[in-house]
Write a protein that holds these residues in place. Structure first.
Motif, PDB file in Angstrom:
ATOM      1  N   GLU A  92     -19.877 -52.297  23.113  1.00  0.00           N
ATOM      2  CA  GLU A  92     -21.380 -52.857  22.861  1.00  0.00           C
ATOM      3  C   GLU A  92     -22.328 -52.415  23.781  1.00  0.00           C
ATOM      4  O   GLU A  92     -23.449 -52.258  23.624  1.00  0.00           O
ATOM      5  CB  GLU A  92     -21.417 -54.427  22.714  1.00  0.00           C
ATOM      6  CG  GLU A  92     -20.586 -54.861  21.415  1.00  0.00           C
ATOM      7  CD  GLU A  92     -21.367 -54.243  20.028  1.00  0.00           C
ATOM      8  OE1 GLU A  92     -22.571 -54.492  20.127  1.00  0.00           O
ATOM      9  OE2 GLU A  92     -20.497 -54.058  19.269  1.00  0.00           O
ATOM     10  N   ALA A  96     -25.823 -50.811  23.302  1.00  0.00           N
ATOM     11  CA  ALA A  96     -27.047 -51.368  23.564  1.00  0.00           C
ATOM     12  C   ALA A  96     -28.100 -50.475  24.664  1.00  0.00           C
ATOM     13  O   ALA A  96     -29.275 -50.444  24.312  1.00  0.00           O
ATOM     14  CB  ALA A  96     -26.750 -52.724  24.470  1.00  0.00           C
ATOM     15  N   LYS A 101     -31.809 -51.478  24.687  1.00  0.00           N
ATOM     16  CA  LYS A 101     -31.971 -51.299  26.313  1.00  0.00           C
ATOM     17  C   LYS A 101     -32.532 -49.965  26.739  1.00  0.00           C
ATOM     18  O   LYS A 101     -32.905 -49.759  27.968  1.00  0.00           O
ATOM     19  CB  LYS A 101     -30.580 -51.613  27.078  1.00  0.00           C
ATOM     20  CG  LYS A 101     -30.175 -53.165  27.014  1.00  0.00           C
ATOM     21  CD  LYS A 101     -28.857 -53.144  27.788  1.00  0.00           C
ATOM     22  CE  LYS A 101     -28.507 -54.649  28.022  1.00  0.00           C
ATOM     23  NZ  LYS A 101     -27.377 -54.653  29.029  1.00  0.00           N
TER      24      LYS A 101
END
Length: 163
Positions: A92, A96, A101
């Motif tokens: 994850e 991200a 992000k």
């Protein structure tokens, strides 16, 4: 301190399932021209297969290397001296950093079929790139290779001052 062998070298090859899809594209090319006869069908199978194989092969030919004091990612060459801390990313967290992000100024070599990556801070104040994101199957080994080059440069500088 010059190294003849690269401390890290990885080719980000495409997964086997992509080659199965390549064969299906070749078959589809042949089926499209089947009404024109056997010879055109065979020609279409060959042409479609070659084009699909070329696309998969070129996408899967990206290399990640640490050589001659630089991180070489695809066509980019970044001196290790301009790099800071490396962060191993998996699951994850890697996803991200590829998505919400992610910084649009970052240099990213993404391969969605590789679930792990390394994010390395760029410390050069003249470079607007905040970090380098590299898909890699061996992020810990890549981080270790960067550290080894960094330590080797520090040792060679210390040696040069004491001589």
């Amino acid at each position: 301190m010059e190294h003849s062998a690269a401390p890290y070298d990885e080719r980000l090859t495409a997964p086997g399932s992509w080659w199965v899809i390549t064969a299906l594209v070749a078959l589809s090319g042949g089926l499209i021209v089947l009404p024109l006869g056997t010879v055109p069908m065979l020609g279409a199978v060959v042409v479609a297969g070659l084009l699909a194989a070329l696309a998969v092969s070129s996408y899967g030919s990206a290399r990640v290397r640490v050589v001659a004091g630089s991180l070489v990612v695809g066509d980019a060459r970044i001196p290790v001296a301009a790099l800071g801390e490396a962060e191993v990313l998996a699951g994850e967290e890697a996803r991200a950093w590829r998505m919400h992000k992610a910084d649009p100024r970052a240099f990213m070599l993404l391969r969605s079929y590789i679930p792990t990556a390394l994010r390395v801070e760029v410390t050069d104040p003249a470079d607007p790139t905040p970090y380098v994101y590299v898909s890699t199957r061996r992020p810990r080994a890549l981080a270790a290779a960067l550290d080894a080059v960094r330590k080797g440069e520090g040792e060679s500088r210390d040696t040069a001052h004491t001589s």
